[in-house]
Design an enzyme around this catalytic site. Sequence first.
Site, PDB file in Angstrom:
ATOM      1  N   THR A 190       0.757  -1.062   0.009  1.00  0.00           N
ATOM      2  CA  THR A 190      -0.147   0.222   0.045  1.00  0.00           C
ATOM      3  C   THR A 190       1.097   1.200  -0.179  1.00  0.00           C
ATOM      4  O   THR A 190       1.944   1.056   0.393  1.00  0.00           O
ATOM      5  CB  THR A 190      -0.791   0.059   0.955  1.00  0.00           C
ATOM      6  OG1 THR A 190      -0.069  -0.030   2.271  1.00  0.00           O
ATOM      7  CG2 THR A 190      -1.685  -1.023   1.248  1.00  0.00           C
ATOM      8  N   GLU A 337      -6.595  -3.352  -0.886  1.00  0.00           N
ATOM      9  CA  GLU A 337      -7.023  -4.539   0.112  1.00  0.00           C
ATOM     10  C   GLU A 337      -8.307  -5.396  -0.596  1.00  0.00           C
ATOM     11  O   GLU A 337      -8.544  -6.401   0.184  1.00  0.00           O
ATOM     12  CB  GLU A 337      -7.240  -3.990   1.521  1.00  0.00           C
ATOM     13  CG  GLU A 337      -6.182  -3.596   2.193  1.00  0.00           C
ATOM     14  CD  GLU A 337      -5.854  -2.057   1.899  1.00  0.00           C
ATOM     15  OE1 GLU A 337      -4.913  -1.460   2.702  1.00  0.00           O
ATOM     16  OE2 GLU A 337      -6.563  -1.511   1.042  1.00  0.00           O
ATOM     17  N   LYS A 447     -14.914  18.469  10.421  1.00  0.00           N
ATOM     18  CA  LYS A 447     -15.763  18.601  11.282  1.00  0.00           C
ATOM     19  C   LYS A 447     -15.662  20.064  11.509  1.00  0.00           C
ATOM     20  O   LYS A 447     -14.489  20.477  12.411  1.00  0.00           O
ATOM     21  CB  LYS A 447     -15.696  17.860  12.417  1.00  0.00           C
ATOM     22  CG  LYS A 447     -17.071  18.193  13.485  1.00  0.00           C
ATOM     23  CD  LYS A 447     -17.102  16.911  14.517  1.00  0.00           C
ATOM     24  CE  LYS A 447     -18.405  17.152  15.545  1.00  0.00           C
ATOM     25  NZ  LYS A 447     -18.359  16.337  16.356  1.00  0.00           N
ATOM     26  N   TRP A 452     -20.635  18.122   9.767  1.00  0.00           N
ATOM     27  CA  TRP A 452     -19.493  17.443   9.065  1.00  0.00           C
ATOM     28  C   TRP A 452     -19.770  17.902   7.765  1.00  0.00           C
ATOM     29  O   TRP A 452     -20.936  18.075   6.839  1.00  0.00           O
ATOM     30  CB  TRP A 452     -20.022  16.024   9.253  1.00  0.00           C
ATOM     31  CG  TRP A 452     -19.969  15.231  10.507  1.00  0.00           C
ATOM     32  CD1 TRP A 452     -20.741  14.821  11.327  1.00  0.00           C
ATOM     33  CD2 TRP A 452     -18.520  14.841  11.117  1.00  0.00           C
ATOM     34  NE1 TRP A 452     -20.402  14.504  12.525  1.00  0.00           N
ATOM     35  CE2 TRP A 452     -18.750  14.272  12.352  1.00  0.00           C
ATOM     36  CE3 TRP A 452     -17.322  14.887  10.759  1.00  0.00           C
ATOM     37  CZ2 TRP A 452     -17.997  13.771  13.140  1.00  0.00           C
ATOM     38  CZ3 TRP A 452     -16.213  14.521  11.224  1.00  0.00           C
ATOM     39  CH2 TRP A 452     -16.598  13.917  12.724  1.00  0.00           C
TER      40      TRP A 452
END
Length: 551
Positions: A190, A337, A447, A452
């Site tokens: 990754t 993944e 936030k 949000w």
Amino acid sequence: MKSTANLLTPTPSAYTYPLLIKQLLVNAMSLHGDQEISYRGQMRYQYRDFQRRIGQLANALTRLDVGAGSTVAVMDWDSHRYLESYFGIPMMGATLFTVNVRLSPAQILYTLQDADTDVLLVHTDFLPIIAQIRDQLPRIRHIVVLSDDGQVPAAGMDVAGEYEALVTQAPAGYDFPELDENTKAVTFYTTGTTGDPKGVCYSHRHIVMHAMATALSLCSPGGTQRLHRADVYMPITPMFHVLGWGLPYIAIMLGLKTVLPGRYLPEVLLKLRETEKVTFSHCVPTILQMLLLGADKTGQDLSGWKLVIGGSALPPSLCEAALAKGMDVFAGYGMSETGPVVSLALTPASGAPATREEDLRLRCSTGQPSLMVDFRVVDEDMRDVPRDGLTRGEIVLRSPSLTPLYAKKPQASEELWRGGYLHTQDLAVMHPNGVVQIVDRLKDVIKTGGEWVSSIEVEGLITQIPGVQEAAVIGVPDDKWGERPMAFVVAATAVSAALVREQLLVHVQAKRLSAYAVPELARICLVAEIPKTSVGKINKKLLREAAPATV
């Protein structure tokens, strides 16, 4: 506990047909042996030659002491050599390690060490990097040079020879063993922006199941967006990155003409698209932008080119520009993944969207789950959120093609799979028809003022402003509001920070955007470019590090 009752016991002579990478070749070689593989339009051979060369590669590697359990690393551009390695190395029972050549030398060293590399196949372009770190890689027994002209430049270290010479001099016949389908086939790393890269592992079974499920998902649509055996396939996602999204395996399994472009240069890709009649590809949004700009300069016709866009969100403005060129673009979703493809933004079976706006929205969505993917959007207590297109939750997954672990990292592996589902850390909403829309990464959501804010939503609205080529939005600390959004914008000279803010406020007035989501004027930065990770994603970690000095 799994039940053992009523198990089917085969007769002793029955062949149980394990799901091995070599089985992907069976139909292709039986029916499409005369199909073509092309490297940059300069080298061509047929599938039957490909099969022979896989055997020769295995024999050449055997002479270099490669066997079951060995790890063979590859550092190359997208080539016939890479495609041969996709098959030949894991079919021997060895592990293919696809090295991310865009990592720093220190990270390449780390991954080569962590993967327990025994043999390295390396393109001449990357020999200087290996020369720097060779003395720190005592485990590597042999280095094979990959060269387009057959020459081996002075490398400052011992090499076993040049790939083409070693392969062509090796005998063709190789008896690939019957392996357990759970044998490790591939490792890659990754490219997260924090900590050391993590090794993602896949077995033969994972790769075969991903190929079959993704192929069926792509081949099943009745109209556009459909992959079929008359397509000409060219990857524009590096073959070191999540196995080129698994598409090279699918292309060979289906018997497609396959065009391998080498290093990604826009003029080369556009030329190959025209000369090789390419009809199906996949890439990240930044590459699509480069292709469109290149075609604008040459006037090249791009109609009929089907492209799956992934890696990051497909901006509606970019999608619309591609559709205007006659391209058939649509989003796909997955991670290192996840095999990677777990959803595709395909036109629903019930028919095309009623309006252009609905079509654009669907193409840019995260899409619907691929076949055999248990795709859930859940709250913090692992309860499914309502399918109302509004309630946010984390995407968690089960499927037969997800990585079961990170190599040598048991704690990170357990965290990835907590509760028996793979946690993506992507926040999304699900609509009543099963279409998913990612709203942000958990680490990227902002936030501010108790609300949000989706960085992806704000980025999408900014890129709709005429003249804007690219945008990235991050959260930066704020004494009053906790966090505030900050935008980095790549645009033409006619675009100003004031114009960007003004256009975002129009969306606030239309109640399409919260006022908290609009950055202050001082936090709208016009930049020449936005930093990317090694696989073309926006590097928000670097942007956050630069932000305090920018405000």
